[in-house]
Write a protein that holds these residues in place. Structure first.
Motif, PDB file in Angstrom:
ATOM      1  N   THR A  64      -0.395  -4.100   5.518  1.00 12.21           N
ATOM      2  CA  THR A  64      -0.906  -2.634   5.794  1.00 12.21           C
ATOM      3  C   THR A  64      -2.275  -2.418   5.501  1.00 12.21           C
ATOM      4  O   THR A  64      -2.889  -1.723   6.645  1.00 12.21           O
ATOM      5  CB  THR A  64       0.036  -1.776   5.021  1.00 12.21           C
ATOM      6  OG1 THR A  64       1.612  -2.195   5.040  1.00 12.21           O
ATOM      7  CG2 THR A  64      -0.231  -0.211   5.592  1.00 12.21           C
ATOM      8  N   THR A  65      -2.906  -3.088   4.876  1.00 16.17           N
ATOM      9  CA  THR A  65      -4.394  -3.010   4.548  1.00 16.17           C
ATOM     10  C   THR A  65      -5.170  -3.535   5.549  1.00 16.17           C
ATOM     11  O   THR A  65      -6.134  -2.835   6.105  1.00 16.17           O
ATOM     12  CB  THR A  65      -4.772  -3.544   2.955  1.00 16.17           C
ATOM     13  OG1 THR A  65      -3.759  -2.907   2.219  1.00 16.17           O
ATOM     14  CG2 THR A  65      -6.221  -3.066   2.850  1.00 16.17           C
TER      15      THR A  65
ATOM     16  N   LEU B  72      -7.596   8.087   7.370  1.00 13.19           N
ATOM     17  CA  LEU B  72      -8.261   6.917   7.497  1.00 13.19           C
ATOM     18  C   LEU B  72      -9.092   7.003   8.807  1.00 13.19           C
ATOM     19  O   LEU B  72     -10.020   6.179   8.896  1.00 13.19           O
ATOM     20  CB  LEU B  72      -7.576   5.832   7.348  1.00 13.19           C
ATOM     21  CG  LEU B  72      -7.155   5.373   5.779  1.00 13.19           C
ATOM     22  CD1 LEU B  72      -6.389   4.116   5.622  1.00 13.19           C
ATOM     23  CD2 LEU B  72      -8.351   5.212   4.927  1.00 13.19           C
ATOM     24  N   ALA B  73      -8.657   7.476   9.603  1.00 13.76           N
ATOM     25  CA  ALA B  73      -8.897   7.800  11.090  1.00 13.76           C
ATOM     26  C   ALA B  73      -8.709   9.243  11.541  1.00 13.76           C
ATOM     27  O   ALA B  73      -7.468   9.886  11.331  1.00 13.76           O
ATOM     28  CB  ALA B  73      -8.396   6.763  11.906  1.00 13.76           C
TER      29      ALA B  73
ATOM     30  N   HIS C  45     -10.109   4.726  -0.352  1.00 14.78           N
ATOM     31  CA  HIS C  45     -10.961   5.030   0.416  1.00 14.78           C
ATOM     32  C   HIS C  45     -12.054   6.405  -0.008  1.00 14.78           C
ATOM     33  O   HIS C  45     -13.323   6.163   0.365  1.00 14.78           O
ATOM     34  CB  HIS C  45     -10.670   5.141   1.919  1.00 14.78           C
ATOM     35  CG  HIS C  45     -11.611   5.482   2.843  1.00 14.78           C
ATOM     36  ND1 HIS C  45     -12.603   4.597   3.168  1.00 14.78           N
ATOM     37  CD2 HIS C  45     -12.068   6.675   3.799  1.00 14.78           C
ATOM     38  CE1 HIS C  45     -13.254   5.029   3.977  1.00 14.78           C
ATOM     39  NE2 HIS C  45     -12.994   6.146   4.435  1.00 14.78           N
TER      40      HIS C  45
ATOM     41  N   TYR D  61      -4.186  -3.691   8.766  1.00 16.54           N
ATOM     42  CA  TYR D  61      -4.022  -2.620   9.936  1.00 16.54           C
ATOM     43  C   TYR D  61      -4.718  -1.560   9.472  1.00 16.54           C
ATOM     44  O   TYR D  61      -5.428  -1.182  10.580  1.00 16.54           O
ATOM     45  CB  TYR D  61      -2.428  -2.319   9.801  1.00 16.54           C
ATOM     46  CG  TYR D  61      -2.085  -1.432  10.706  1.00 16.54           C
ATOM     47  CD1 TYR D  61      -1.419  -1.311  11.783  1.00 16.54           C
ATOM     48  CD2 TYR D  61      -2.320   0.235  10.458  1.00 16.54           C
ATOM     49  CE1 TYR D  61      -0.900  -0.300  12.912  1.00 16.54           C
ATOM     50  CE2 TYR D  61      -1.993   1.209  11.197  1.00 16.54           C
ATOM     51  CZ  TYR D  61      -1.402   0.909  12.306  1.00 16.54           C
ATOM     52  OH  TYR D  61      -1.031   1.900  13.277  1.00 16.54           O
ATOM     53  N   ALA D  62      -4.750  -1.024   8.278  1.00 10.38           N
ATOM     54  CA  ALA D  62      -5.739   0.107   8.024  1.00 10.38           C
ATOM     55  C   ALA D  62      -7.159  -0.110   8.156  1.00 10.38           C
ATOM     56  O   ALA D  62      -7.904   0.679   8.800  1.00 10.38           O
ATOM     57  CB  ALA D  62      -5.373   0.790   6.773  1.00 10.38           C
TER      58      ALA D  62
ATOM     59  N   THR E 133       1.358   2.392   1.104  1.00 12.93           N
ATOM     60  CA  THR E 133       0.235   1.714   1.588  1.00 12.93           C
ATOM     61  C   THR E 133      -0.792   2.437   1.800  1.00 12.93           C
ATOM     62  O   THR E 133      -2.096   2.446   1.353  1.00 12.93           O
ATOM     63  CB  THR E 133       0.220   0.196   1.851  1.00 12.93           C
ATOM     64  OG1 THR E 133       1.226  -0.505   1.300  1.00 12.93           O
ATOM     65  CG2 THR E 133      -1.108  -0.486   1.690  1.00 12.93           C
TER      66      THR E 133
ATOM     67  N   ARG F 186      -7.700   0.101  12.092  1.00 18.22           N
ATOM     68  CA  ARG F 186      -7.448   1.350  12.554  1.00 18.22           C
ATOM     69  C   ARG F 186      -8.653   2.200  12.339  1.00 18.22           C
ATOM     70  O   ARG F 186      -9.178   3.068  13.028  1.00 18.22           O
ATOM     71  CB  ARG F 186      -6.080   1.727  11.921  1.00 18.22           C
ATOM     72  CG  ARG F 186      -5.468   3.009  12.445  1.00 18.22           C
ATOM     73  CD  ARG F 186      -4.770   2.648  13.873  1.00 18.22           C
ATOM     74  NE  ARG F 186      -4.077   4.065  14.328  1.00 18.22           N
ATOM     75  CZ  ARG F 186      -4.790   5.376  14.403  1.00 18.22           C
ATOM     76  NH1 ARG F 186      -5.935   5.318  14.535  1.00 18.22           N
ATOM     77  NH2 ARG F 186      -4.037   6.183  14.642  1.00 18.22           N
ATOM     78  N   HIS F 187      -9.040   1.971  10.708  1.00 14.46           N
ATOM     79  CA  HIS F 187     -10.207   2.914  10.598  1.00 14.46           C
ATOM     80  C   HIS F 187     -11.476   2.556  11.297  1.00 14.46           C
ATOM     81  O   HIS F 187     -12.344   3.324  11.537  1.00 14.46           O
ATOM     82  CB  HIS F 187     -10.292   2.453   9.145  1.00 14.46           C
ATOM     83  CG  HIS F 187     -11.578   3.134   8.509  1.00 14.46           C
ATOM     84  ND1 HIS F 187     -11.751   4.762   8.264  1.00 14.46           N
ATOM     85  CD2 HIS F 187     -12.798   2.885   8.061  1.00 14.46           C
ATOM     86  CE1 HIS F 187     -12.739   5.151   7.653  1.00 14.46           C
ATOM     87  NE2 HIS F 187     -13.471   3.771   7.558  1.00 14.46           N
TER      88      HIS F 187
ATOM     89  N   PHE G 254       4.503   0.730   4.431  1.00 12.64           N
ATOM     90  CA  PHE G 254       3.453   1.074   5.346  1.00 12.64           C
ATOM     91  C   PHE G 254       2.833   2.329   4.711  1.00 12.64           C
ATOM     92  O   PHE G 254       1.616   2.774   4.561  1.00 12.64           O
ATOM     93  CB  PHE G 254       3.877   1.149   6.657  1.00 12.64           C
ATOM     94  CG  PHE G 254       3.053   1.578   7.768  1.00 12.64           C
ATOM     95  CD1 PHE G 254       1.940   0.558   8.281  1.00 12.64           C
ATOM     96  CD2 PHE G 254       2.576   2.858   7.969  1.00 12.64           C
ATOM     97  CE1 PHE G 254       1.000   1.167   9.308  1.00 12.64           C
ATOM     98  CE2 PHE G 254       1.539   3.323   8.929  1.00 12.64           C
ATOM     99  CZ  PHE G 254       0.580   2.434   9.299  1.00 12.64           C
TER     100      PHE G 254
ATOM    101  N   LEU H  99     -12.227  -1.010   3.689  1.00 15.78           N
ATOM    102  CA  LEU H  99     -11.671   0.418   3.342  1.00 15.78           C
ATOM    103  C   LEU H  99     -12.810   1.151   2.204  1.00 15.78           C
ATOM    104  O   LEU H  99     -12.853   2.224   2.116  1.00 15.78           O
ATOM    105  CB  LEU H  99     -10.294   0.865   3.213  1.00 15.78           C
ATOM    106  CG  LEU H  99      -9.583   0.601   4.326  1.00 15.78           C
ATOM    107  CD1 LEU H  99      -8.136   0.553   3.736  1.00 15.78           C
ATOM    108  CD2 LEU H  99      -9.828   1.378   5.329  1.00 15.78           C
TER     109      LEU H  99
END
Lengths: 168, 168
Positions: free
Chosen positions: B146-147, A46-47, A154, B149-150, A146, B153-154, A143, B46
């Motif tokens: 978590t999503t 994702l990154a 994505h 966060y993601a 998910t 982060r993304h 975490f 995402l």
């Protein structure tokens, strides 16, 4: 019947690892159908400085088997994180579930106060069993499950919340 | 001390909502520092057919307050999902935590067998309290935290696992 350490951990891990397996099965089918090289999905992130799909599954496995073993006061089977394909990741999940199924309620119940010692970022960290499960193992486990889901979503995989929750 | 329905739910929700608040605080600071229009992050997704950051926080709030209320047999405060800015999302989180703090162990403990009725995709679904907490509310709650966060982060926010777990 009152909530127990076993019920809050082992069946949850088994259920979610099964859901993860079903999601990876869909991902493998998606790769075939769309002529996507499977390793593209296995290595997707994702990154740039986040870990890839394979790692998310390895760590989810580690958290589940590590938590089960620590609460039960036994050793977890070592799994060396060498998986690079969907079949290998499925085998990792299957081996994790097989181990979780050997851990009994009698071994885990009553572990609320058990001392758990972890090495986190090179430092020894001590927990009691209950906060270890509720504030470390479970959130960490979810975490990574998910994040695996999010990486695939994505990348275009047609999955939804029911795949994550395992509502069939 | 043995694991209870209260300990497995309310303090977990409060802790994770607090971590989510700290992550959003970092996101707001990041937007300012990088001259990113905050709404870009609030509306980030995402995947085009996944929900944006604001929704992830609204649903995490709904899951936490809904679970607390259902296990306690009381009504949750209604929150109409109108948040479109970081300060509004922070207020949503604060109101959710304030409600969670009003729910006592005495109200939630012993709810393992309590009948919970949910409307899922228009259909009534019945759970007992314990499987509702372990197989529906908690995984769903962690999914949305978590999503969130993601998504951040993304989009380049410099956060790590310790922000998610709230290890300070």
């Amino acid at each position: 019947m009152s909530l127990s350490m076993y019920q809050a951990s082992i069946p949850v891990f088994i259920h979610m690892m099964g859901n993860l397996s079903a999601i990876l099965e869909k991902a493998a089918g998606y790769a075939t159908a769309k002529k996507i090289e499977p390793s593209v999905l296995v290595n997707a992130r994702l990154a740039p400085d986040m870990r890839p799909l394979s790692f998310q599954i390895q760590v989810a496995s580690d958290l589940a088997k590590g938590c089960a073993a620590r609460l039960a006061g036994i050793d977890a089977p070592s799994m060396p994180d060498t998986e690079t394909t969907f079949p290998e990741l499925q085998e990792r999940i299957a081996k994790t579930i097989a181990f979780l199924k050997t851990v009994s309620a009698a071994q885990v119940d009553g572990s609320e106060e058990r001392e758990i010692v972890l090495k986190l970022r090179g430092q020894e960290t001590k927990f009691k069993g209950q906060p270890y499960l509720l504030t470390f193992a479970l959130p960490n486990f979810y975490f990574h499950i998910t994040t695996a889901y999010a990486i695939l979503r994505h990348n275009g995989l047609d999955i939804g919340k029911s795949d994550f929750l395992g509502v069939r």
